[in-house]
Scaffold this active site. Structure first.
Site: not given
Ligand SMILES: NC(=O)c1ccc[n+]([C@@H]2O[C@H](COP(=O)([O-])OP(=O)(O)OC[C@H]3O[C@@H](n4cnc5c(N)ncnc54)[C@H](OP(=O)(O)O)[C@@H]3O)[C@@H](O)[C@H]2O)c1
Length: 328
Positions: A54, A124, A203-204, A208-209
């Site tokens: 990252y 990873h 990506s829970p 963002g969707f």
């Molecule tokens: N192990 C792996 O391969 C892997 C892959 C992907 C991700 N990850 C980890 O998982 C974490 C989360 O996954 P992700 O970032 O892919 O997806 P996510 O948590 O499902 O979604 C993040 C997105 O949602 C938005 N968001 C968050 N809270 C919100 C709310 N309350 N209302 C509206 N929009 C909201 C964020 O925008 P803003 O930032 O603009 O608020 C961001 O664009 C990452 O940070 C990372 O640490 C791990």
């Protein structure tokens, strides 16, 4: 914030963690990002997710700096296993879990995080050229040396999890899981329950969707990282409006937000499930933590089950070069 325990060796974390992936910032934005991370701690988050890749590299520095005043009260998870050059560009092949490389990454991560131990060290992505037993054995050495406390895997298959766990107990698996992507339910989740391994959905919020922040009518900016995922093509998104509408319907019953319902649904899937939503905004962290106070009813869960089953991500989850790294 209530706590949950990952794995058989008792790693206690807040029921909702913070994904820090998108918090890598330009140097001038660093003070604000530090303040957001510290604000998360003040609001009860004790589980922070970062990775060597990252940034690359700078995300670990940010997380380390922000959490240094509370280091003994938080759990820092980071990850090794991508093949990176010193300037952060990717090397051909994509992954590298050779034992010496794992040792080097551990040392470099410790330095960037400014700490003497990594609480949870995930592989990873699985490296097809290195037997997982060698990976687990190397992490075991690091645990014996006190540099790492717990071992984790990410996006690993049943076979890999079993083989790794036989060498070094796996504390947590981190893989994609949400109302939009429920594949882990078929074989992964039952296996984790059976072996006592915790599950950390990434990506829970469906990137963002599921929080309602992306719709087919609001196309993403061309430099938004999500444009590389096939599911965010406007046509693909418009096919899933039923899911977000159901989430919004249930949110209205609780006077909650759609994102809170998506997270409450994950928390309802088992005591060993600890989602790590990612956001750069403190207001959204507060909102997301509110999900821990929502108890969905059996009817709500049934409705979400039914609608989400009809609205799963179709086709590849990733662009081609990332899709081929999935362990099968
Ligand atoms: N192990 C792996 O391969 C892997 C892959 C992907 C991700 N990850 C980890 O998982 C974490 C989360 O996954 P992700 O970032 O892919 O997806 P996510 O948590 O499902 O979604 C993040 C997105 O949602 C938005 N968001 C968050 N809270 C919100 C709310 N309350 N209302 C509206 N929009 C909201 C964020 O925008 P803003 O930032 O603009 O608020 C961001 O664009 C990452 O940070 C990372 O640490 C791990």
């Amino acid at each position: 914030m209530n706590k949950r325990t990952l794995g058989n060796d008792g790693l206690e974390v807040s029921a909702i963690g913070l994904g820090c992936m998108t918090m890598s910032t330009q140097p001038e934005d660093r003070p604000e990002a530090v303040a957001v991370l510290r604000g998360a701690v003040e609001r009860g988050v004790t589980f922070f997710d970062t990775a060597e890749v990252y940034g690359p590299f700078v995300n670990e520095e940010l997380v380390g700096e922000a959490l240094s005043p509370v280091r003994d009260h938080v759990v820092i998870a980071t990850k090794f296993g991508f093949a990176l050059n010193a300037d952060g560009t990717r090397r051909p092949g994509g992954v590298d879990s050779r034992p010496n490389h794992i040792r080097e990454v551990a040392e470099a991560s410790l330095k960037r995080l400014g700490t003497d131990r990594i609480d949870l060290f995930y592989q990873h992505r699985v490296d097809p050229d290195v037997p997982i037993e060698d990976v687990a054995g190397t992490v075991k050495e690091l645990i014996t040396q006190g540099k790492v406390r717990h071992f984790g895997l990410s996006e690993a298959s049943v076979r890999t999890i079993r083989r790794a766990h036989a060498v070094t107990p796996v504390t947590a698996l981190q893989s994609e899981y949400s109302l939009w992507w429920r594949e882990p339910e078929t074989v992964i989740l039952p296996l984790l329950e059976d072996l006592g391994i915790g599950f950390v959905p990434f990506s829970p919020l469906g990137k963002g969707f599921l929080a309602g922040s992306v719709t087919a009518d609001t196309p993403l900016d061309s430099n938004d990282w999500r444009t590389m995922f096939p599911r965010f093509a406007p046509d693909a998104l418009s096919g899933h409006l039923g899911l977000i509408q159901a989430v919004q319907r249930i949110a209205a019953r609780f006077d909650a937000t759609p994102g809170q319902i998506a997270l409450a649904w994950l928390l309802a899937q088992g005591r060993h499930v600890v989602p790590i939503p990612g956001t750069r905004r403190l207001k959204r962290i507060e909102e997301n933590l509110g999900a821990a106070d929502i108890q969905l009813t059996a009817e709500d869960l049934a409705e979400l089950d039914r609608v989400s089953a009809e609205n799963q991500v179709q086709g590849d989850r990733y662009p081609e070069q990332m899709q081929r790294l999935i362990d099968r």
